[in-house]
Design a protein around this motif. Structure first.
Motif, PDB file in Angstrom:
ATOM      1  N   ALA A 108     -28.058 -37.636 -55.668  1.00 58.22           N
ATOM      2  CA  ALA A 108     -27.402 -36.526 -56.371  1.00 58.22           C
ATOM      3  C   ALA A 108     -28.341 -35.325 -56.465  1.00 58.22           C
ATOM      4  CB  ALA A 108     -26.956 -36.967 -57.762  1.00 58.22           C
ATOM      5  N   ASP A 109     -29.594 -35.566 -56.782  1.00 59.74           N
ATOM      6  CA  ASP A 109     -30.571 -34.479 -56.855  1.00 59.74           C
ATOM      7  C   ASP A 109     -30.765 -33.829 -55.489  1.00 59.74           C
ATOM      8  OD1 ASP A 109     -30.916 -34.975 -59.550  1.00 59.74           O
ATOM      9  OD2 ASP A 109     -32.838 -36.031 -59.300  1.00 59.74           O
ATOM     10  N   ALA A 110     -30.790 -34.638 -54.444  1.00 53.27           N
ATOM     11  CA  ALA A 110     -31.022 -34.121 -53.093  1.00 53.27           C
ATOM     12  C   ALA A 110     -29.870 -33.253 -52.597  1.00 53.27           C
ATOM     13  CB  ALA A 110     -31.265 -35.278 -52.123  1.00 53.27           C
ATOM     14  N   VAL A 111     -28.646 -33.565 -52.999  1.00 54.46           N
ATOM     15  CA  VAL A 111     -27.491 -32.774 -52.554  1.00 54.46           C
ATOM     16  C   VAL A 111     -27.005 -31.817 -53.639  1.00 54.46           C
ATOM     17  CG1 VAL A 111     -26.744 -34.406 -50.781  1.00 54.46           C
ATOM     18  CG2 VAL A 111     -25.826 -34.611 -53.086  1.00 54.46           C
ATOM     19  N   VAL A 112     -27.745 -31.747 -54.736  1.00 52.49           N
ATOM     20  CA  VAL A 112     -27.487 -30.820 -55.845  1.00 52.49           C
ATOM     21  C   VAL A 112     -26.060 -30.972 -56.373  1.00 52.49           C
ATOM     22  CG1 VAL A 112     -27.832 -28.476 -56.675  1.00 52.49           C
ATOM     23  CG2 VAL A 112     -29.075 -29.240 -54.659  1.00 52.49           C
ATOM     24  N   LEU A 113     -25.731 -32.201 -56.758  1.00 51.30           N
ATOM     25  CA  LEU A 113     -24.450 -32.520 -57.384  1.00 51.30           C
ATOM     26  C   LEU A 113     -24.717 -33.428 -58.578  1.00 51.30           C
ATOM     27  CD1 LEU A 113     -22.206 -33.424 -54.303  1.00 51.30           C
ATOM     28  CD2 LEU A 113     -22.007 -31.391 -55.731  1.00 51.30           C
ATOM     29  N   SER A 114     -23.745 -33.500 -59.478  1.00 52.20           N
ATOM     30  CA  SER A 114     -23.848 -34.470 -60.561  1.00 52.20           C
ATOM     31  C   SER A 114     -23.716 -35.867 -59.967  1.00 52.20           C
ATOM     32  CB  SER A 114     -22.732 -34.234 -61.585  1.00 52.20           C
ATOM     33  OG  SER A 114     -21.475 -34.547 -61.006  1.00 52.20           O
ATOM     34  N   GLN A 115     -24.123 -36.877 -60.737  1.00 50.85           N
ATOM     35  CA  GLN A 115     -24.000 -38.246 -60.248  1.00 50.85           C
ATOM     36  C   GLN A 115     -22.534 -38.617 -60.011  1.00 50.85           C
ATOM     37  OE1 GLN A 115     -27.224 -39.990 -63.060  1.00 50.85           O
ATOM     38  NE2 GLN A 115     -26.954 -41.455 -61.401  1.00 50.85           N
ATOM     39  N   SER A 116     -21.647 -38.179 -60.899  1.00 53.14           N
ATOM     40  CA  SER A 116     -20.228 -38.515 -60.720  1.00 53.14           C
ATOM     41  C   SER A 116     -19.653 -37.832 -59.483  1.00 53.14           C
ATOM     42  CB  SER A 116     -19.415 -38.178 -61.968  1.00 53.14           C
ATOM     43  OG  SER A 116     -19.478 -36.793 -62.248  1.00 53.14           O
ATOM     44  N   ALA A 117     -20.024 -36.579 -59.237  1.00 54.59           N
ATOM     45  CA  ALA A 117     -19.542 -35.872 -58.044  1.00 54.59           C
ATOM     46  C   ALA A 117     -20.107 -36.520 -56.783  1.00 54.59           C
ATOM     47  CB  ALA A 117     -19.909 -34.397 -58.105  1.00 54.59           C
ATOM     48  N   THR A 118     -21.364 -36.965 -56.850  1.00 51.97           N
ATOM     49  CA  THR A 118     -21.971 -37.647 -55.708  1.00 51.97           C
ATOM     50  C   THR A 118     -21.260 -38.956 -55.433  1.00 51.97           C
ATOM     51  OG1 THR A 118     -24.094 -36.626 -56.217  1.00 51.97           O
ATOM     52  CG2 THR A 118     -24.144 -38.563 -54.799  1.00 51.97           C
ATOM     53  N   THR A 119     -20.926 -39.700 -56.474  1.00 55.36           N
ATOM     54  CA  THR A 119     -20.202 -40.961 -56.303  1.00 55.36           C
ATOM     55  C   THR A 119     -18.846 -40.715 -55.641  1.00 55.36           C
ATOM     56  OG1 THR A 119     -21.335 -41.955 -58.187  1.00 55.36           O
ATOM     57  CG2 THR A 119     -19.237 -42.959 -57.527  1.00 55.36           C
ATOM     58  N   ARG A 120     -18.148 -39.669 -56.065  1.00 55.96           N
ATOM     59  CA  ARG A 120     -16.845 -39.337 -55.444  1.00 55.96           C
ATOM     60  C   ARG A 120     -17.030 -38.962 -53.976  1.00 55.96           C
ATOM     61  NH1 ARG A 120     -16.242 -36.882 -60.474  1.00 55.96           N
ATOM     62  NH2 ARG A 120     -16.663 -34.816 -59.611  1.00 55.96           N
ATOM     63  N   LEU A 121     -18.083 -38.204 -53.698  1.00 53.86           N
ATOM     64  CA  LEU A 121     -18.358 -37.799 -52.326  1.00 53.86           C
ATOM     65  C   LEU A 121     -18.687 -39.015 -51.462  1.00 53.86           C
ATOM     66  CD1 LEU A 121     -18.729 -35.452 -50.331  1.00 53.86           C
ATOM     67  CD2 LEU A 121     -21.070 -35.206 -51.186  1.00 53.86           C
ATOM     68  N   VAL A 122     -19.503 -39.919 -51.981  1.00 55.11           N
ATOM     69  CA  VAL A 122     -19.836 -41.151 -51.264  1.00 55.11           C
ATOM     70  C   VAL A 122     -18.561 -41.951 -51.004  1.00 55.11           C
ATOM     71  CG1 VAL A 122     -20.958 -43.418 -51.505  1.00 55.11           C
ATOM     72  CG2 VAL A 122     -22.240 -41.328 -52.011  1.00 55.11           C
ATOM     73  N   SER A 123     -17.697 -42.047 -51.983  1.00 57.75           N
ATOM     74  CA  SER A 123     -16.443 -42.793 -51.818  1.00 57.75           C
ATOM     75  C   SER A 123     -15.572 -42.198 -50.711  1.00 57.75           C
ATOM     76  CB  SER A 123     -15.653 -42.834 -53.125  1.00 57.75           C
ATOM     77  OG  SER A 123     -16.353 -43.583 -54.089  1.00 57.75           O
ATOM     78  N   ARG A 124     -15.486 -40.859 -50.683  1.00 58.54           N
ATOM     79  CA  ARG A 124     -14.688 -40.203 -49.627  1.00 58.54           C
ATOM     80  C   ARG A 124     -15.245 -40.510 -48.241  1.00 58.54           C
ATOM     81  NH1 ARG A 124     -14.734 -35.490 -52.782  1.00 58.54           N
ATOM     82  NH2 ARG A 124     -16.081 -34.433 -51.283  1.00 58.54           N
ATOM     83  N   LEU A 125     -16.556 -40.440 -48.118  1.00 61.34           N
ATOM     84  CA  LEU A 125     -17.163 -40.710 -46.816  1.00 61.34           C
ATOM     85  C   LEU A 125     -17.094 -42.191 -46.457  1.00 61.34           C
ATOM     86  CD1 LEU A 125     -20.202 -38.267 -46.896  1.00 61.34           C
ATOM     87  CD2 LEU A 125     -18.028 -37.996 -45.706  1.00 61.34           C
ATOM     88  N   GLU A 126     -17.140 -43.034 -47.456  1.00 57.88           N
ATOM     89  CA  GLU A 126     -16.977 -44.472 -47.220  1.00 57.88           C
ATOM     90  C   GLU A 126     -15.559 -44.751 -46.735  1.00 57.88           C
ATOM     91  OE1 GLU A 126     -18.237 -48.564 -49.479  1.00 57.88           O
ATOM     92  OE2 GLU A 126     -17.277 -47.007 -50.685  1.00 57.88           O
ATOM     93  N   ASP A 127     -14.563 -44.103 -47.337  1.00 62.71           N
ATOM     94  CA  ASP A 127     -13.175 -44.266 -46.907  1.00 62.71           C
ATOM     95  C   ASP A 127     -12.967 -43.827 -45.460  1.00 62.71           C
ATOM     96  OD1 ASP A 127     -12.550 -45.248 -49.414  1.00 62.71           O
ATOM     97  OD2 ASP A 127     -11.607 -43.379 -50.109  1.00 62.71           O
ATOM     98  N   ARG A 128     -13.756 -42.872 -45.012  1.00 58.31           N
ATOM     99  CA  ARG A 128     -13.672 -42.384 -43.630  1.00 58.31           C
ATOM    100  C   ARG A 128     -14.481 -43.242 -42.661  1.00 58.31           C
ATOM    101  NH1 ARG A 128     -15.011 -36.113 -43.557  1.00 58.31           N
ATOM    102  NH2 ARG A 128     -14.817 -36.511 -41.317  1.00 58.31           N
ATOM    103  N   GLY A 129     -15.176 -44.250 -43.183  1.00 55.12           N
ATOM    104  CA  GLY A 129     -15.969 -45.131 -42.333  1.00 55.12           C
ATOM    105  C   GLY A 129     -17.326 -44.556 -41.956  1.00 55.12           C
TER     106      GLY A 129
END
Length: 156
Positions: free
Chosen positions: A67-88
């Motif tokens: 989250a710090d590396a991509v300058v997002l909150s932890q919750s926003a990072t988790t959502r982003l990770v989930s989206r990319l995980e859904d895309r494989g």
């Protein structure tokens, strides 16, 4: 009427210029990555950060570090990770030594997309910086960015 401190005004002007530079570059990156690779600038940044992890013990980043590396909150990072995980493009798994920890790795498909997108990202970044350098208010900031670019250029 209170007098304005010239040093604070200069500081605010510098901050405004930095914000303008960041926004312009981010906009260029967003458009190019989205159009050519169906990736947002944040998605690219996340894939890039995670792809730089090394294997083995201690070679993974905690979600807060990501989250710090991509300058997002932890919750926003988790959502982003989930989206990319859904895309494989990413996969998550439990830490083998601490079942509370979750690691995230870039899949082969994610690495392929990142490698395809990297030239677009880098060329767009260079173009956006060159364009900004023509603006007298932004030129000193562009020069500053270019001076810190050299030591990190070999990190890929």
């Amino acid at each position: 009427m209170a007098a304005t401190d010239p040093a604070l005004t200069a500081l605010a002007d510098g901050w405004d210029a930095l914000s303008v530079l960041h926004d312009r570059i981010e906009t260029h990156l967003e458009r190019a990555l989205q159009a050519r690779h169906d990736l947002s600038a944040r998605e690219y940044a996340l894939l890039d950060v995670l792809a730089r992890q090394h294997g083995g013990e201690g070679g993974h980043l905690q979600m807060k570090q990501v989250a710090d590396a991509v300058v997002l909150s932890q919750s926003a990072t988790t959502r982003l990770v989930s989206r990319l995980e859904d895309r494989g493009l990413l996969t998550r798994y439990l830490c083998p030594t601490d079942r509370r920890g979750i690691y995230t790795d870039v899949t082969e498909q994610g690495r392929k997309l990142l490698e395809e997108a990297r030239p677009t990202h880098d060329a767009t970044l260079r173009e956006a910086l060159a364009e900004a350098a023509r603006n007298p208010e932004l030129a000193p900031l562009v020069e500053a960015v270019r001076t810190i670019e050299a030591p990190t250029a070999g990190r890929r």
